[in-house]
Design an enzyme around this catalytic site. Structure first.
Site, PDB file in Angstrom:
ATOM      1  N   GLY A  41       0.752  -1.114  -0.003  1.00 35.37           N
ATOM      2  CA  GLY A  41      -0.023   0.084  -0.164  1.00 35.37           C
ATOM      3  C   GLY A  41       0.613   1.416   0.413  1.00 35.37           C
ATOM      4  O   GLY A  41       2.178   1.225  -0.526  1.00 35.37           O
ATOM      5  N   GLU A 205       2.038  27.585   5.756  1.00 33.35           N
ATOM      6  CA  GLU A 205       0.600  26.792   7.325  1.00 33.35           C
ATOM      7  C   GLU A 205       0.053  27.407   7.381  1.00 33.35           C
ATOM      8  O   GLU A 205      -0.193  29.027   8.007  1.00 33.35           O
ATOM      9  CB  GLU A 205       1.300  26.432   8.478  1.00 33.35           C
ATOM     10  N   GLY A 274      -3.098  16.887   3.731  1.00 36.23           N
ATOM     11  CA  GLY A 274      -3.677  15.766   3.619  1.00 36.23           C
ATOM     12  C   GLY A 274      -3.624  15.005   3.386  1.00 36.23           C
ATOM     13  O   GLY A 274      -2.880  15.285   1.973  1.00 36.23           O
ATOM     14  N   HIS A 447      20.286   2.673  32.839  1.00 34.27           N
ATOM     15  CA  HIS A 447      21.250   3.792  32.691  1.00 34.27           C
ATOM     16  C   HIS A 447      22.476   3.766  32.460  1.00 34.27           C
ATOM     17  O   HIS A 447      23.104   3.036  32.483  1.00 34.27           O
ATOM     18  CB  HIS A 447      21.207   4.616  34.503  1.00 34.27           C
TER      19      HIS A 447
HETATM   20  C1  LIG Z   1       4.593  10.244   2.706  1.00 31.03           C
HETATM   21  C2  LIG Z   1       4.228   9.570   3.463  1.00 31.03           C
HETATM   22  C3  LIG Z   1       4.684   9.429   5.015  1.00 31.03           C
HETATM   23  C4  LIG Z   1       3.675   8.591   6.077  1.00 31.03           C
HETATM   24  N1  LIG Z   1       4.261   7.978   6.722  1.00 31.03           N
HETATM   25  C5  LIG Z   1       3.753   7.386   8.071  1.00 31.03           C
HETATM   26  C6  LIG Z   1       4.454   7.219   9.378  1.00 31.03           C
HETATM   27  O1  LIG Z   1       5.700   6.986   9.751  1.00 31.03           O
HETATM   28  N2  LIG Z   1       4.026   6.339   9.741  1.00 31.03           N
HETATM   29  C7  LIG Z   1       2.469   5.579   9.625  1.00 31.03           C
HETATM   30  O2  LIG Z   1       1.617   5.441  10.621  1.00 31.03           O
HETATM   31  N3  LIG Z   1       1.753   6.290   8.879  1.00 31.03           N
HETATM   32  C8  LIG Z   1       1.934   7.072   7.721  1.00 31.03           C
HETATM   33  N4  LIG Z   1       2.187   7.586   6.809  1.00 31.03           N
HETATM   34  C9  LIG Z   1      -0.210   6.864   6.397  1.00 31.03           C
HETATM   35  C10 LIG Z   1       0.563   5.519   5.472  1.00 31.03           C
HETATM   36  O3  LIG Z   1       0.747   5.434   4.508  1.00 31.03           O
HETATM   37  C11 LIG Z   1      -0.792   5.063   6.099  1.00 31.03           C
HETATM   38  O4  LIG Z   1      -1.640   5.126   7.195  1.00 31.03           O
HETATM   39  C12 LIG Z   1      -1.720   3.415   5.654  1.00 31.03           C
HETATM   40  O5  LIG Z   1      -0.258   3.195   4.722  1.00 31.03           O
HETATM   41  C13 LIG Z   1      -3.102   3.475   6.066  1.00 31.03           C
HETATM   42  O6  LIG Z   1      -2.920   1.585   4.907  1.00 31.03           O
HETATM   43  P1  LIG Z   1      -4.051   1.345   4.397  1.00 31.03           P
HETATM   44  O7  LIG Z   1      -4.075  -0.010   4.357  1.00 31.03           O
HETATM   45  O8  LIG Z   1      -5.661   1.796   5.471  1.00 31.03           O
HETATM   46  O9  LIG Z   1      -3.776   2.072   3.579  1.00 31.03           O
HETATM   47  P2  LIG Z   1      -3.242   2.209   1.878  1.00 31.03           P
HETATM   48  O10 LIG Z   1      -1.828   1.761   2.447  1.00 31.03           O
HETATM   49  O11 LIG Z   1      -3.261   3.695   1.314  1.00 31.03           O
HETATM   50  O12 LIG Z   1      -3.474   1.129   1.230  1.00 31.03           O
HETATM   51  C14 LIG Z   1      -4.700   1.255   0.135  1.00 31.03           C
HETATM   52  C15 LIG Z   1      -3.954   0.625  -0.684  1.00 31.03           C
HETATM   53  O13 LIG Z   1      -5.007  -0.069  -1.982  1.00 31.03           O
HETATM   54  C16 LIG Z   1      -4.693  -0.121  -3.169  1.00 31.03           C
HETATM   55  N5  LIG Z   1      -6.410  -0.067  -3.557  1.00 31.03           N
HETATM   56  C17 LIG Z   1      -7.074   1.529  -3.747  1.00 31.03           C
HETATM   57  N6  LIG Z   1      -8.033   1.409  -4.784  1.00 31.03           N
HETATM   58  C18 LIG Z   1      -8.484   0.270  -5.448  1.00 31.03           C
HETATM   59  C19 LIG Z   1      -9.398  -0.655  -5.810  1.00 31.03           C
HETATM   60  N7  LIG Z   1     -10.177  -0.269  -6.268  1.00 31.03           N
HETATM   61  N8  LIG Z   1      -9.159  -1.980  -6.108  1.00 31.03           N
HETATM   62  C20 LIG Z   1      -7.697  -2.506  -5.632  1.00 31.03           C
HETATM   63  N9  LIG Z   1      -6.370  -1.949  -4.574  1.00 31.03           N
HETATM   64  C21 LIG Z   1      -7.199  -0.920  -4.591  1.00 31.03           C
HETATM   65  C22 LIG Z   1      -4.677   0.757  -3.223  1.00 31.03           C
HETATM   66  O14 LIG Z   1      -3.717   0.521  -4.118  1.00 31.03           O
HETATM   67  C23 LIG Z   1      -2.832   0.749  -2.128  1.00 31.03           C
HETATM   68  O15 LIG Z   1      -2.638  -0.015  -2.473  1.00 31.03           O
HETATM   69  C24 LIG Z   1       2.640   7.926   5.593  1.00 31.03           C
HETATM   70  C25 LIG Z   1       1.718   8.470   4.279  1.00 31.03           C
HETATM   71  C26 LIG Z   1       2.540   8.886   3.922  1.00 31.03           C
HETATM   72  C27 LIG Z   1       1.483   9.336   2.409  1.00 31.03           C
END
Ligand SMILES: Cc1cc2nc3c(=O)[nH]c(=O)nc-3n(C[C@H](O)[C@H](O)[C@H](O)COP(=O)(O)OP(=O)(O)OC[C@H]3O[C@@H](n4cnc5c(N)ncnc54)[C@H](O)[C@@H]3O)c2cc1C
Length: 468
Positions: A41, A205, A274, A447
């Protein structure tokens, strides 16, 4: 159609892949549909992991350039091979995404490659990369489609000059001037990367402080440290328009308070205002799946949507958009489906900003406690008085513990300092177990470690810190 799966998860991110693996561990037949060429993801491909790889590399670069002489280490000229840094990041990502594939094979989770749409409860339509259509049957369907970068109206993202976080993870050269719109964790982390590598970074910001969702002492403390390192801030400033002009981009800014206009010219602009839930193309409207006021899929405590047999977890539902929150929900959903009664204590989910120094929080902020009229005590301890921080030469920041006055129960912990992201785990555990500040204070902390600052802050709640 073949025998239905017990669970088909749409989305192979931290929420989706964990749900599928946990379901398989519990004896359910599980499949995960992912349209990207790799699993993991946003987090593994274009989020947590590549950003942390670049933060680590750029921190080493900055340290080699500035920080080692006081340790008696004299280096020659330090140069930057950006292509090698990017290749390392890509290889870390590839190793970890392949790791999820391995876990699927190990747990007998089927990865169905392609894009999914829910045709009806119990039926998911799949379109492969080659356009081939098929359908799978499922007793339960989990939507774990995550989120994508929010767009700023009027500012077109071309991922070259005006970029989202994805573009900012792969610049092929260091922009001389980088404007970052948004003082949240993504803007600050990626702004830090490029500032350390030599860009002149300006963070714009809208609100009057960075990290507006965290305890109000943290943002200003981080801002002071980043400003010392050369990052510029324009707070209380709105971007009203922007355009890419050949080899640069121009942003038109307006002060929120006074309405004065100004221009900011940069070689690249990162839009980090965001993320929004990914709900399009899934057929939700036709199915009647309800969204909440913020556009997230509405779910109950067991992640069930209003349509029987359809569930949702991760960034696509309410709550902090964080990978570990998505993973916890993935496990909990699978356990619900297997008849267990898991529970997530959302107030004990930590949040970390991986800048230098790191910023980490769990539980309530002072403002939230004041708003709800809770009587609390504050214990604060600086890293300057923590011996390990001195030996490491990293003394910025503090640990702040908020505990209910009557019961001494820990209600919130807020840290800015070296390795705050690791230290916050102790606070999250304390909150999960409803610990008091006295419990932390009476726990032996090795420590010399940075964690002693946590013990001292807990002692400070009762006015009896030893070393300050
Ligand atoms: C630059 C950046 C840095 C980040 N750093 C952190 C961090 O350090 N720590 C942290 O906790 N979080 C971080 N995050 C947030 C974190 O990436 C997300 O909270 C997390 O990935 C959410 O997980 P998820 O499984 O809900 O969705 P996602 O990881 O977004 O995965 C969803 C997946 O669904 C797939 N998908 C969508 N629609 C379809 C469909 N119709 N059919 C098939 N596949 C589909 C997409 O291709 C994707 O791979 C960061 C985000 C970004 C952008």
């Amino acid at each position: 159609m073949a025998e239905p799966y017990d669970l088909v998860v749409i989305g192979g991110g931290p929420g989706g892949y964990v749900a599928a693996i946990r379901a398989a561990q519990l004896g359910l037949r599980a499949a995960c549909i992912e349209r990207r060429a790799t699993l993991g993801g946003t987090c593994l491909n274009i989020g947590c992991i590549p950003s942390k790889a670049l933060l680590q590399s750029s921190e080493k670069f900055a340290e080699a350039r500035r920080g080692l002489a006081e340790h008696g280490l004299i280096l020659g000229e330090v140069g930057l091979d950006l292509a090698a840094m990017m290749a390392r990041k890509d290889s870390v990502v590839a190793t970890l995404t392949r790791g999820v594939e391995f876990l699927f094979r190990k747990n007998k989770v089927d990865w169905l490659k392609g894009s999914a749409r829910i045709a009806a409860p119990g039926r998911v339509a799949l379109t492969g990369a080659d356009g081939a259509a098929s359908e799978v049957a499922a007793r339960a369907i989990a939507i774990a489609t995550g989120s994508e970068s929010a767009r700023l109206p009027g500012l077109d993202i071309d991922e070259r000059r005006i970029v989202s976080s994805t573009g900012a993870l792969s610049f092929d050269r260091v922009p001389e001037r980088l404007a970052v719109i948004g003082g949240g964790y993504i803007g600050l982390e990626l702004g830090s990367v490029w500032s350390r590598l030599g860009a002149k970074v300006t963070i714009v910001e809208f609100l009057d402080r960075i990290l507006p969702n965290m305890d109000r002492e943290l943002g200003p403390a981080l801002q002071r440290i980043l400003a010392r390192g050369g990052v510029a801030f324009k707070l209380g400033t709105k971007v009203v328009a922007g355009r890419a002009d050949g080899d640069h981009a121009t942003l038109e800014l307006e002060s929120v308070a006074g309405g004065e206009r100004s221009e900011l010219v940069a070689d690249a602009v990162l839009v980090a205002i965001g993320r929004r839930p990914n709900t399009e193309g899934l057929g939700l409207e036709a199915l009647g799946v309800a969204l909440d006021r913020t556009g997230h899929i509405a779910v109950d405590d067991g992640f069930a949507t209003n349509v029987p047999g359809i569930y949702a977890i991760g960034d696509v539902i309410r709550g902090p958009m964080l990978a570990h929150k998505a993973m916890d929900e993935g496990s909990a959903l699978a356990e619900h489906l297997a008849g267990q009664k898991p529970d997530i204590y959302y107030n004990a989910i930590p949040a970390v900003v991986y800048t230098w120094p790191e910023v980490a929080s769990v539980g309530e902020t002072e403002a939230e406690l004041q708003q709800s009229g809770v009587d609390y005590r504050v214990g604060k301890f600086p890293f300057t008085a923590t011996p390990r921080a001195r030996t490491n030469g990293e003394t910025e920041g503090f640990v702040k513990i908020l505990a209910e006055r009557a019961s001494d129960r820990v209600l919130g912990v807020h840290i800015i300092g070296p390795d705050a992201g690791t230290m916050i785990a102790e606070a999250a555990l304390a909150m999960e177990f409803a610990a008091t500040a006295e419990d932390i204070a009476r726990t032996s902390h090795a420590h010399p470690t940075l964690s002693e600052a946590m013990k001292e802050a807990a002692l400070a709640v009762d006015g009896r810190a030893i070393h300050a």
